[in-house]
Design a protein around this motif. Structure first.
Motif, PDB file in Angstrom:
ATOM      1  N   GLU A 186      12.785  28.802  17.000  1.00  0.00           N
ATOM      2  CA  GLU A 186      12.413  29.152  15.496  1.00  0.00           C
ATOM      3  C   GLU A 186      11.284  27.600  14.891  1.00  0.00           C
ATOM      4  OE1 GLU A 186      16.140  27.663  13.400  1.00  0.00           O
ATOM      5  OE2 GLU A 186      16.696  29.520  13.740  1.00  0.00           O
ATOM      6  N   TYR A 199      14.959  33.009   6.434  1.00  0.00           N
ATOM      7  CA  TYR A 199      14.965  34.303   7.270  1.00  0.00           C
ATOM      8  C   TYR A 199      16.710  33.957   7.971  1.00  0.00           C
ATOM      9  CZ  TYR A 199      15.082  37.581  11.468  1.00  0.00           C
ATOM     10  OH  TYR A 199      14.797  38.301  11.948  1.00  0.00           O
ATOM     11  N   ARG A 201       2.775  31.716  21.405  1.00  0.00           N
ATOM     12  CA  ARG A 201       2.845  31.683  22.866  1.00  0.00           C
ATOM     13  C   ARG A 201       2.038  30.262  23.425  1.00  0.00           C
ATOM     14  NH1 ARG A 201       1.984  37.755  24.123  1.00  0.00           N
ATOM     15  NH2 ARG A 201       0.779  36.547  26.479  1.00  0.00           N
ATOM     16  N   ASP A 226      15.063  45.269  13.445  1.00  0.00           N
ATOM     17  CA  ASP A 226      16.131  44.085  14.517  1.00  0.00           C
ATOM     18  C   ASP A 226      16.608  45.172  14.955  1.00  0.00           C
ATOM     19  OD1 ASP A 226      17.175  42.402  15.652  1.00  0.00           O
ATOM     20  OD2 ASP A 226      16.205  40.966  13.902  1.00  0.00           O
ATOM     21  N   PHE A 264       2.745  41.919  26.103  1.00  0.00           N
ATOM     22  CA  PHE A 264       3.651  40.120  25.694  1.00  0.00           C
ATOM     23  C   PHE A 264       4.117  40.441  27.205  1.00  0.00           C
ATOM     24  CE2 PHE A 264       4.477  41.853  21.279  1.00  0.00           C
ATOM     25  CZ  PHE A 264       3.647  41.222  20.310  1.00  0.00           C
ATOM     26  N   ILE A 321       6.216  42.740  28.296  1.00  0.00           N
ATOM     27  CA  ILE A 321       7.066  44.097  28.591  1.00  0.00           C
ATOM     28  C   ILE A 321       6.671  45.167  29.583  1.00  0.00           C
ATOM     29  CG2 ILE A 321       9.192  45.458  26.848  1.00  0.00           C
ATOM     30  CD1 ILE A 321       8.148  43.285  24.987  1.00  0.00           C
ATOM     31  N   THR A 354       8.873  36.863  16.020  1.00  0.00           N
ATOM     32  CA  THR A 354      10.416  36.849  16.896  1.00  0.00           C
ATOM     33  C   THR A 354      10.358  37.185  17.908  1.00  0.00           C
ATOM     34  OG1 THR A 354      10.978  35.532  14.575  1.00  0.00           O
ATOM     35  CG2 THR A 354      12.501  35.386  16.669  1.00  0.00           C
ATOM     36  N   SER A 355      10.278  38.330  17.758  1.00  0.00           N
ATOM     37  CA  SER A 355      11.378  39.007  19.071  1.00  0.00           C
ATOM     38  C   SER A 355       9.850  39.371  20.257  1.00  0.00           C
ATOM     39  CB  SER A 355      11.037  40.775  18.729  1.00  0.00           C
ATOM     40  OG  SER A 355      10.361  41.826  18.032  1.00  0.00           O
ATOM     41  N   ALA A 356       8.441  39.306  19.971  1.00  0.00           N
ATOM     42  CA  ALA A 356       7.576  39.702  21.056  1.00  0.00           C
ATOM     43  C   ALA A 356       8.352  37.803  21.639  1.00  0.00           C
ATOM     44  CB  ALA A 356       6.128  39.107  20.167  1.00  0.00           C
ATOM     45  N   SER A 414      13.238  29.180   8.410  1.00  0.00           N
ATOM     46  CA  SER A 414      13.762  29.836   9.521  1.00  0.00           C
ATOM     47  C   SER A 414      15.139  29.447   8.237  1.00  0.00           C
ATOM     48  CB  SER A 414      14.544  29.218   9.837  1.00  0.00           C
ATOM     49  OG  SER A 414      14.062  27.719  10.128  1.00  0.00           O
ATOM     50  N   GLU A 419      10.454  38.610  11.819  1.00  0.00           N
ATOM     51  CA  GLU A 419      11.274  39.435  13.481  1.00  0.00           C
ATOM     52  C   GLU A 419      10.068  40.348  14.012  1.00  0.00           C
ATOM     53  OE1 GLU A 419      14.745  41.669  11.156  1.00  0.00           O
ATOM     54  OE2 GLU A 419      12.887  42.207  10.710  1.00  0.00           O
ATOM     55  N   THR A 432      12.949  45.818  19.834  1.00  0.00           N
ATOM     56  CA  THR A 432      12.368  45.544  18.928  1.00  0.00           C
ATOM     57  C   THR A 432      10.203  45.024  18.847  1.00  0.00           C
ATOM     58  OG1 THR A 432      14.656  44.317  18.102  1.00  0.00           O
ATOM     59  CG2 THR A 432      12.355  43.662  16.862  1.00  0.00           C
ATOM     60  N   ALA A 433      10.584  43.991  20.116  1.00  0.00           N
ATOM     61  CA  ALA A 433       8.907  43.757  20.085  1.00  0.00           C
ATOM     62  C   ALA A 433       8.004  45.447  20.059  1.00  0.00           C
ATOM     63  CB  ALA A 433       8.723  43.111  20.938  1.00  0.00           C
ATOM     64  N   TRP A 440      15.928  42.353  22.430  1.00  0.00           N
ATOM     65  CA  TRP A 440      14.236  41.673  21.547  1.00  0.00           C
ATOM     66  C   TRP A 440      13.140  42.696  22.239  1.00  0.00           C
ATOM     67  CZ3 TRP A 440      15.165  38.899  18.616  1.00  0.00           C
ATOM     68  CH2 TRP A 440      15.819  37.638  17.945  1.00  0.00           C
ATOM     69  N   ALA A 441      13.045  43.123  23.276  1.00  0.00           N
ATOM     70  CA  ALA A 441      12.406  43.581  24.034  1.00  0.00           C
ATOM     71  C   ALA A 441      12.491  45.393  23.061  1.00  0.00           C
ATOM     72  CB  ALA A 441      12.429  44.175  25.379  1.00  0.00           C
ATOM     73  N   ARG A 451      10.660  36.521  22.166  1.00  0.00           N
ATOM     74  CA  ARG A 451      12.180  35.957  22.907  1.00  0.00           C
ATOM     75  C   ARG A 451      11.766  37.406  23.863  1.00  0.00           C
ATOM     76  NH1 ARG A 451      17.180  33.958  19.553  1.00  0.00           N
ATOM     77  NH2 ARG A 451      17.620  34.149  21.421  1.00  0.00           N
ATOM     78  N   ALA A 452      11.443  38.793  23.645  1.00  0.00           N
ATOM     79  CA  ALA A 452      11.539  39.871  24.634  1.00  0.00           C
ATOM     80  C   ALA A 452      10.878  39.234  26.155  1.00  0.00           C
ATOM     81  CB  ALA A 452      10.846  40.827  24.381  1.00  0.00           C
ATOM     82  N   VAL A 453       9.785  38.201  26.087  1.00  0.00           N
ATOM     83  CA  VAL A 453       9.524  37.621  27.027  1.00  0.00           C
ATOM     84  C   VAL A 453      10.130  36.280  27.574  1.00  0.00           C
ATOM     85  CG1 VAL A 453       7.459  39.277  27.457  1.00  0.00           C
ATOM     86  CG2 VAL A 453       7.311  37.052  26.447  1.00  0.00           C
TER      87      VAL A 453
END
Lengths: 363, 264
Positions: B120, A26, B159, A306, A259, A261, B104-106, A23, B101, A247-248, A244-245, B108-110
């Motif tokens: 993190e 990152y 998750r 992102d 996931f 979404i 992380t996005s997968a 992290s 990313e 990006t995913a 976030w959604a 945080r999205a939910v």
């Protein structure tokens, strides 16, 4: 039948003390992106200033800065040039560019297609049809200012076209392909209708329609700027709520859905927002192509995908492209302001090709 | 421990299909105890993926799908994904997202409810567990198919759901990574006391790593149970239409040797 694991061979839990500095690595990676965004913002500001400083009558950068702080310091004619001509054009360029860049970026993500933009999916063509209908058939009440009337017609048709595409594609399964297919079909139908209206229009109206189609910043007024700024101020924070959604979603629809979404709902919501943004942008300035396509590509190359960085980056890149095009429209032919839509297409096409080829070489 | 309470998995009279074409009818499976790694095997188009999608709630199905006391079938998707982690057979797209990313996005999205620090920590943990730290800042567009498949797996494992459904998670991987993935998944399944159903073509991998095997065929379950009990020449004939043998290797695992395909 009972199925169970073998207790005796159970492995220990995965170690949780895995502080690897990943992290931290990152965080450094993110710092670079923030720096790129800041640089982009500064460059847009500089381009905006240069745009204000460019024109036939001479206003130095010093005059401009003085005029911004204390308008009474300038002569009357200088103040008029600055406040009624240069500033509104330059501000409109930045705002419309940002709106188109943001709209294009969101469209490309939810449609999973790097060629999607308000231009390629019929929003601009619909705005054109709306404007043509108002200009040629004069369908609005007399109390409405002609300028706003044309914009209103363009806006209603642009939003309507997106709704129609969404409605139709929902009937046929609402996949990305159906949306794109209906969008492309829509472009052809709308262009044909515009041509039909031009065919029956009288010479005066025809000239107005053709000029509207060229896309020009010279129609900018502070009232219109306030409307575009308002729509942008409404849409950008709403876009940032879904970063976030979104990006995913770049990993693929199957994955995003698994996931949790709600992909279809997200796409509908984003498309409505995009139609609002794009319609507000093109309804006042006419058809301006390629900004909605190039802005997101620049942002993707510089910032990755992102969406926390990509969306504001696409808005800034769009603003920069249109601002630079606005400068070019004033200097390409001395003494004449070319319609900016012509410049964005002429400059935008080679730029876009160069970007695509750079990406290809990378991949 | 997993993020949400699990319990044994039980499928009762589950039917699922595409349009009017039934794929699986009146299926009964389980109970599958927590801590089990279960292979779902069978010939092409027999319904392995369809079964996993039905359990994940991505395909409408009739019948009861229960995890512990929870009826998954009645749970809205947003709540269901807390309990079920499904990995699609398709690989994540080669986008310009970096692996960190994507994962992380997968997450945080939910899971907007978790703190950034917690996210993190969990992302670091999953990269370490899968041995992916070296890839964390590489773009997916610059990765091989196998590497992207690993990122897809990380997106699900981060998750920590009590029920994992992995559709062909090793299809793009070389021998070393196949072993690595199955060992990691087995470790997580046991360590977290989760249940993992894994659709897989490689029967020998299934026999070696899984606690149980479910063999699908003819729109239902042909056999289910411990690998060495289920896998017989007769079953190979019925499930795959091949003539084969099941022998024990020098280390004691059962191994399937396929001799020839029977004429259709």
């Amino acid at each position: 039948m009972t199925i169970s694991g073998d207790e005796a061979t159970r492995a220990p839990a995965v170690a949780s003390d895995t502080q690897t500095g990943l992290s931290r690595q990152y965080a450094r990676f993110i710092a670079v992106r923030v720096a790129i965004l800041v640089v982009l913002l500064v460059v847009v500001a500089l381009s905006f200033l240069a745009d204000v400083a460019t024109g036939t009558s001479s206003l130095t950068v010093g005059d401009i800065l003085r005029g911004l702080v204390a308008p009474e310091a300038l002569s009357r004619s200088q103040a008029v040039i600055l406040w009624d001509v240069r500033l509104p054009y330059a501000a409109m360029a930045v705002l419309v560019g940002a709106a188109l860049g943001l709209a294009g970026a969101e469209m490309q993500t939810v449609l999973n297609n790097p060629l999607a933009s308000p231009f390629t999916l019929g929003v601009s063509a619909a705005a054109m049809l709306g404007a043509s209908v108002v200009i040629v058939f004069n369908v609005l009440p007399a109390w409405l200012d002609q300028n706003y009337g044309v914009a209103l017609g363009a806006f209603v048709f642009a939003v309507g076209a997106t709704m129609l595409i969404q409605g139709l594609s929902r009937l046929y399964g609402a996949t990305v392909d159906t949306v794109v297919l209906f969008g492309i079909a829509m472009v052809f139908v709308l262009n044909a209708l515009v041509a039909l209206i031009q065919f029956v229009a009288d010479a005066d109206a025809l000239q107005q329609v053709v000029f509207w189609n060229m896309g020009s910043l010279t129609r900018a007024t502070w009232g219109k700027i306030a409307i575009v700024a308002g729509v942008l101020a409404l849409c950008l924070p709403a876009s940032m709520m879904h970063v976030w959604a979104m990006t995913a979603l770049r990993g693929g629809e199957d994955h995003a859905r698994s996931f949790g979404i709600p992909v279809e709902r997200l796409r509908l919501l984003v498309m409505l927002r995009v139609s609002l943004l794009a319609a507000a942008a093109v309804c006042f300035v006419g058809t301006i192509g390629f900004v909605g396509l190039v802005g997101p590509h620049i942002a993707r190359l510089a910032l990755g995908e992102d969406h926390r960085f990509y969306l504001p980056g696409a808005a800034l890149a769009g603003a920069l492209v249109l601002s630079l095009a606005s400068i070019a429209s004033k200097v390409l032919v001395p003494g004449l302001i070319l319609p900016v839509g012509i410049v964005t297409s002429l400059v935008g096409i080679p730029l876009f090709m160069a970007l695509i080829l750079t990406q290809r070489r990378r991949a | 421990m997993s993020d949400a309470a699990g319990g044994p998995l039980r499928l009762e009279d589950v039917s699922v299909g595409y349009g009017r074409t039934p794929v699986l009818s009146h299926l009964d499976i389980g109970p599958v105890a927590p801590g089990s790694l279960v292979a779902v095997v069978g010939s092409n188009a027999v319904g392995k993926s369809t079964l996993l999608k039905a359990i994940a709630g991505l395909r409408p199905a009739t019948g009861g799908i229960r995890l512990g006391d929870t009826d998954l079938a009645r749970l809205p998707l947003a709540k269901r994904v807390r309990l079920v982690g499904y990995l699609s057979q398709s690989l994540p797209q080669p986008t310009s997202l970096v692996a960190y990313e994507a994962v992380t996005s997968a997450f945080r999205a939910v899971r907007g409810d978790l703190s950034a620090d917690e996210v993190e920590r969990r992302v670091e943990e999953v990269f370490a567990a899968l041995g992916l730290r070296g890839l964390a800042l590489r773009r997916l567009s610059e990765m091989s198919g196998g590497q992207r498949q690993m990122v897809g797996l990380a997106q699900v494992l981060v998750r920590k759901p009590p029920l994992l459904l992995l559709d062909e998670p090793t299809s793009a991987l070389d021998l070393r990574w196949q072993l690595n993935v199955l060992e990691t998944v087995r470790g997580i399944t046991r360590g977290e006391n989760a249940i993992c159903l894994i659709a897989i073509h490689d029967v020998n991998l299934a026999l070696r790593f899984c606690d149980a095997v479910i063999v699908l065929g003819g729109g239902g379950v042909l056999a289910a149970g411990a690998p060495e009990d289920v896998m017989t020449p007769d079953l190979l004939r019925r499930a795959y239409g091949i003539e084969g043998r099941v022998e024990r290797c020098s280390r004691g695992f059962p191994i399937v040797l396929s001799d020839r395909a029977l004429s259709v």
